[in-house]
Design a protein around this motif. Structure first.
Motif, PDB file in Angstrom:
ATOM      1  N   VAL A  88     -31.925 -34.356   5.975  1.00  0.00           N
ATOM      2  CA  VAL A  88     -31.116 -34.155   7.177  1.00  0.00           C
ATOM      3  C   VAL A  88     -31.981 -34.107   8.422  1.00  0.00           C
ATOM      4  O   VAL A  88     -31.740 -34.829   9.407  1.00  0.00           O
ATOM      5  CB  VAL A  88     -30.273 -32.861   7.049  1.00  0.00           C
ATOM      6  CG1 VAL A  88     -29.596 -32.529   8.378  1.00  0.00           C
ATOM      7  CG2 VAL A  88     -29.231 -33.020   5.956  1.00  0.00           C
ATOM      8  N   SER A  89     -32.990 -33.260   8.407  1.00  0.00           N
ATOM      9  CA  SER A  89     -33.812 -33.088   9.610  1.00  0.00           C
ATOM     10  C   SER A  89     -34.602 -34.351   9.938  1.00  0.00           C
ATOM     11  O   SER A  89     -34.746 -34.717  11.115  1.00  0.00           O
ATOM     12  CB  SER A  89     -34.770 -31.905   9.434  1.00  0.00           C
ATOM     13  OG  SER A  89     -35.580 -32.076   8.293  1.00  0.00           O
ATOM     14  N   PHE A 107     -28.876 -34.138  20.962  1.00  0.00           N
ATOM     15  CA  PHE A 107     -29.697 -33.459  19.953  1.00  0.00           C
ATOM     16  C   PHE A 107     -30.447 -32.291  20.571  1.00  0.00           C
ATOM     17  O   PHE A 107     -30.540 -31.212  19.968  1.00  0.00           O
ATOM     18  CB  PHE A 107     -30.687 -34.448  19.329  1.00  0.00           C
ATOM     19  CG  PHE A 107     -31.736 -33.791  18.474  1.00  0.00           C
ATOM     20  CD1 PHE A 107     -31.445 -33.402  17.165  1.00  0.00           C
ATOM     21  CD2 PHE A 107     -33.006 -33.540  18.975  1.00  0.00           C
ATOM     22  CE1 PHE A 107     -32.407 -32.788  16.386  1.00  0.00           C
ATOM     23  CE2 PHE A 107     -33.969 -32.926  18.197  1.00  0.00           C
ATOM     24  CZ  PHE A 107     -33.670 -32.554  16.896  1.00  0.00           C
ATOM     25  N   ASP A 108     -30.975 -32.473  21.761  1.00  0.00           N
ATOM     26  CA  ASP A 108     -31.730 -31.416  22.422  1.00  0.00           C
ATOM     27  C   ASP A 108     -30.843 -30.202  22.704  1.00  0.00           C
ATOM     28  O   ASP A 108     -31.241 -29.059  22.483  1.00  0.00           O
ATOM     29  CB  ASP A 108     -32.333 -31.956  23.719  1.00  0.00           C
ATOM     30  CG  ASP A 108     -33.371 -31.017  24.312  1.00  0.00           C
ATOM     31  OD1 ASP A 108     -34.246 -30.564  23.552  1.00  0.00           O
ATOM     32  OD2 ASP A 108     -33.288 -30.729  25.515  1.00  0.00           O
ATOM     33  N   VAL A 109     -29.633 -30.446  23.180  1.00  0.00           N
ATOM     34  CA  VAL A 109     -28.707 -29.351  23.479  1.00  0.00           C
ATOM     35  C   VAL A 109     -28.302 -28.623  22.196  1.00  0.00           C
ATOM     36  O   VAL A 109     -28.328 -27.383  22.129  1.00  0.00           O
ATOM     37  CB  VAL A 109     -27.452 -29.882  24.209  1.00  0.00           C
ATOM     38  CG1 VAL A 109     -26.402 -28.778  24.327  1.00  0.00           C
ATOM     39  CG2 VAL A 109     -27.821 -30.421  25.581  1.00  0.00           C
ATOM     40  N   VAL A 110     -27.926 -29.395  21.165  1.00  0.00           N
ATOM     41  CA  VAL A 110     -27.490 -28.788  19.900  1.00  0.00           C
ATOM     42  C   VAL A 110     -28.627 -27.983  19.270  1.00  0.00           C
ATOM     43  O   VAL A 110     -28.422 -26.863  18.777  1.00  0.00           O
ATOM     44  CB  VAL A 110     -26.992 -29.869  18.926  1.00  0.00           C
ATOM     45  CG1 VAL A 110     -26.735 -29.272  17.539  1.00  0.00           C
ATOM     46  CG2 VAL A 110     -25.733 -30.525  19.463  1.00  0.00           C
ATOM     47  N   SER A 111     -29.829 -28.533  19.291  1.00  0.00           N
ATOM     48  CA  SER A 111     -30.951 -27.831  18.680  1.00  0.00           C
ATOM     49  C   SER A 111     -31.286 -26.548  19.430  1.00  0.00           C
ATOM     50  O   SER A 111     -31.634 -25.534  18.816  1.00  0.00           O
ATOM     51  CB  SER A 111     -32.184 -28.746  18.626  1.00  0.00           C
ATOM     52  OG  SER A 111     -32.595 -29.119  19.931  1.00  0.00           O
ATOM     53  N   ASN A 112     -31.149 -26.569  20.751  1.00  0.00           N
ATOM     54  CA  ASN A 112     -31.393 -25.349  21.525  1.00  0.00           C
ATOM     55  C   ASN A 112     -30.383 -24.265  21.187  1.00  0.00           C
ATOM     56  O   ASN A 112     -30.716 -23.070  21.147  1.00  0.00           O
ATOM     57  CB  ASN A 112     -31.347 -25.651  23.024  1.00  0.00           C
ATOM     58  CG  ASN A 112     -32.582 -26.376  23.508  1.00  0.00           C
ATOM     59  OD1 ASN A 112     -33.664 -26.239  22.922  1.00  0.00           O
ATOM     60  ND2 ASN A 112     -32.443 -27.161  24.568  1.00  0.00           N
ATOM     61  N   ILE A 113     -29.141 -24.663  20.931  1.00  0.00           N
ATOM     62  CA  ILE A 113     -28.113 -23.685  20.541  1.00  0.00           C
ATOM     63  C   ILE A 113     -28.462 -23.065  19.187  1.00  0.00           C
ATOM     64  O   ILE A 113     -28.403 -21.841  19.008  1.00  0.00           O
ATOM     65  CB  ILE A 113     -26.729 -24.359  20.485  1.00  0.00           C
ATOM     66  CG1 ILE A 113     -26.295 -24.778  21.893  1.00  0.00           C
ATOM     67  CG2 ILE A 113     -25.695 -23.417  19.867  1.00  0.00           C
ATOM     68  CD1 ILE A 113     -25.021 -25.596  21.921  1.00  0.00           C
ATOM     69  N   LEU A 139     -26.380 -24.326   1.290  1.00  0.00           N
ATOM     70  CA  LEU A 139     -25.821 -24.771   2.565  1.00  0.00           C
ATOM     71  C   LEU A 139     -26.286 -23.881   3.716  1.00  0.00           C
ATOM     72  O   LEU A 139     -26.643 -24.371   4.789  1.00  0.00           O
ATOM     73  CB  LEU A 139     -24.293 -24.768   2.492  1.00  0.00           C
ATOM     74  CG  LEU A 139     -23.560 -25.235   3.758  1.00  0.00           C
ATOM     75  CD1 LEU A 139     -23.890 -26.696   4.053  1.00  0.00           C
ATOM     76  CD2 LEU A 139     -22.055 -25.056   3.611  1.00  0.00           C
ATOM     77  N   SER A 140     -26.313 -22.584   3.478  1.00  0.00           N
ATOM     78  CA  SER A 140     -26.727 -21.673   4.550  1.00  0.00           C
ATOM     79  C   SER A 140     -28.191 -21.873   4.923  1.00  0.00           C
ATOM     80  O   SER A 140     -28.559 -21.819   6.096  1.00  0.00           O
ATOM     81  CB  SER A 140     -26.485 -20.223   4.116  1.00  0.00           C
ATOM     82  OG  SER A 140     -27.303 -19.867   3.017  1.00  0.00           O
ATOM     83  N   ILE A 141     -29.034 -22.132   3.922  1.00  0.00           N
ATOM     84  CA  ILE A 141     -30.455 -22.375   4.194  1.00  0.00           C
ATOM     85  C   ILE A 141     -30.637 -23.651   5.008  1.00  0.00           C
ATOM     86  O   ILE A 141     -31.402 -23.690   5.980  1.00  0.00           O
ATOM     87  CB  ILE A 141     -31.248 -22.445   2.876  1.00  0.00           C
ATOM     88  CG1 ILE A 141     -31.314 -21.061   2.224  1.00  0.00           C
ATOM     89  CG2 ILE A 141     -32.659 -22.975   3.125  1.00  0.00           C
ATOM     90  CD1 ILE A 141     -31.922 -21.074   0.839  1.00  0.00           C
ATOM     91  N   VAL A 142     -29.922 -24.719   4.608  1.00  0.00           N
ATOM     92  CA  VAL A 142     -30.042 -25.999   5.315  1.00  0.00           C
ATOM     93  C   VAL A 142     -29.586 -25.864   6.766  1.00  0.00           C
ATOM     94  O   VAL A 142     -30.276 -26.304   7.696  1.00  0.00           O
ATOM     95  CB  VAL A 142     -29.223 -27.090   4.592  1.00  0.00           C
ATOM     96  CG1 VAL A 142     -29.179 -28.365   5.426  1.00  0.00           C
ATOM     97  CG2 VAL A 142     -29.821 -27.382   3.228  1.00  0.00           C
ATOM     98  N   ILE A 143     -28.427 -25.243   6.985  1.00  0.00           N
ATOM     99  CA  ILE A 143     -27.902 -25.097   8.342  1.00  0.00           C
ATOM    100  C   ILE A 143     -28.793 -24.199   9.186  1.00  0.00           C
ATOM    101  O   ILE A 143     -28.988 -24.436  10.384  1.00  0.00           O
ATOM    102  CB  ILE A 143     -26.459 -24.551   8.300  1.00  0.00           C
ATOM    103  CG1 ILE A 143     -25.532 -25.582   7.663  1.00  0.00           C
ATOM    104  CG2 ILE A 143     -25.955 -24.200   9.699  1.00  0.00           C
ATOM    105  CD1 ILE A 143     -24.098 -25.118   7.509  1.00  0.00           C
ATOM    106  N   ALA A 144     -29.352 -23.171   8.561  1.00  0.00           N
ATOM    107  CA  ALA A 144     -30.179 -22.227   9.305  1.00  0.00           C
ATOM    108  C   ALA A 144     -31.536 -22.807   9.690  1.00  0.00           C
ATOM    109  O   ALA A 144     -32.095 -22.459  10.736  1.00  0.00           O
ATOM    110  CB  ALA A 144     -30.371 -20.948   8.491  1.00  0.00           C
ATOM    111  N   ALA A 150     -36.443 -30.309  12.349  1.00  0.00           N
ATOM    112  CA  ALA A 150     -36.087 -31.506  13.106  1.00  0.00           C
ATOM    113  C   ALA A 150     -36.852 -31.578  14.426  1.00  0.00           C
ATOM    114  O   ALA A 150     -37.232 -32.677  14.865  1.00  0.00           O
ATOM    115  CB  ALA A 150     -34.583 -31.529  13.367  1.00  0.00           C
ATOM    116  N   ARG A 151     -37.079 -30.449  15.062  1.00  0.00           N
ATOM    117  CA  ARG A 151     -37.819 -30.456  16.332  1.00  0.00           C
ATOM    118  C   ARG A 151     -39.262 -30.938  16.131  1.00  0.00           C
ATOM    119  O   ARG A 151     -39.799 -31.659  16.974  1.00  0.00           O
ATOM    120  CB  ARG A 151     -37.826 -29.058  16.940  1.00  0.00           C
ATOM    121  CG  ARG A 151     -36.465 -28.516  17.326  1.00  0.00           C
ATOM    122  CD  ARG A 151     -35.916 -29.138  18.573  1.00  0.00           C
ATOM    123  NE  ARG A 151     -36.633 -28.743  19.771  1.00  0.00           N
ATOM    124  CZ  ARG A 151     -36.200 -28.959  21.012  1.00  0.00           C
ATOM    125  NH1 ARG A 151     -35.033 -29.575  21.200  1.00  0.00           N
ATOM    126  NH2 ARG A 151     -36.893 -28.583  22.053  1.00  0.00           N
TER     127      ARG A 151
END
Length: 272
Positions: A88-89, A107-113, A139-144, A150-151
């Motif tokens: 994913v990343s 992507f920059d905005v979403v990643s900052n959130i 799922l929680s580990i991946v989302i977290a 990714a950055r």
């Protein structure tokens, strides 16, 4: 790369520790002297002997067998989490960074959130949403954690896309997807191996943290974090029950960290 690893003691030590863990995961049923869930209350909290190499817990279960199967439980969550996290990343960050424009700004905005919230807090919030404990934990580990990886991937891709071979590929008529998946990702992959090899240790520790907070696998499952939590009630009378799973977590996390740090040292000159 293989030659450099073989000439680096830190990498060899980390690799050996990783191989030991994978060996235990693969052959736990053949090594374990007992069923990890087998109760024998008559032998509860027994001292180590020939039948129970590390003694028994408060329920009379073989501690040694539970530690071996605990490797399976921890790694059966950690490895799928790492694979999904890596896919994913890597794909999201590479596509956004290479194409740039509006997509990269989104992507920059979403990643900052996502980065505004601690990964463990996000994971705790998500882990109870699904019936399957394993699925919810993965799922929680991946989302977290995806955004943090990714950055880093984005940084490498932005650097790679400026290199002459990418410009040459564009001039020769290669499609954007071909450049991304046949050239960009393979060239940044060695650096990504460093990120994800060290990240596996973080995932293992996070899984153990779930059990400590009561959000882990079903009660009775042979898993290092759960064993650690159960043993804390006997810390003064049976402190070894706390030490054994802690050492297993430390050994596994240390092996992946040593190997990851060695890879980072190998590739550091190229990053300069």
């Amino acid at each position: 790369m293989i030659r450099k690893i073989l000439h680096k003691p830190q990498a060899l030590l980390g690799l050996a520790m990783m191989l030991i863990v994978f060996f235990v995961v693969a052959f736990a049923p053949f090594i374990a002297p007992h069923d990890p869930s087998e109760l024998n209350v008559a032998h509860a909290l027994s001292a180590p002997d020939s039948e129970y190499p590390l003694g028994t817990d408060e329920m009379g279960r073989c501690v040694f067998s539970r530690l071996l199967y605990g490797a399976r439980s921890s790694m059966s969550i950690a490895l799928p989490s790492l694979i999904i996290l890596a896919l994913v990343s890597t794909v999201v960050a590479t596509v956004c960074a290479y194409l740039g424009g509006v997509l990269d700004r989104i992507f920059d905005v979403v990643s900052n959130i996502f980065m505004a919230f601690p990964p463990f807090l996000v994971a705790i919030t998500l882990v109870g949403l699904f019936e399957s404990k394993v699925f919810s934990i993965i799922l929680s580990i991946v989302i977290a954690m995806w955004v943090w990886n990714a950055r880093v991937v984005r940084t490498y891709v932005l650097r790679e896309k400026q290199k002459p071979y990418v410009i040459t590929c564009r001039m020769s008529g290669c499609s954007e997807l071909r450049i991304i998946f046949r050239h960009i990702i393979p060239n940044v992959l060695p650096h990504l191996l460093v990120i994800f090899s060290t990240g596996l240790s973080s995932i293992i520790i996070m899984i153990s943290g779930y059990a400590f907070l009561g959000l882990g696998l079903e009660a009775g499952t042979a898993e290092w974090g759960a064993m650690f939590v159960n043993a804390k009630q006997l810390i003064f009378s049976q402190p070894q029950l706390l030490v054994y799973p802690g050492l297993c977590i430390l050994f596994t996390a240390g092996g992946f960290n040593l190997f990851g740090e060695a890879l980072r040292d190998i590739y550091a000159p190229r990053e300069g």
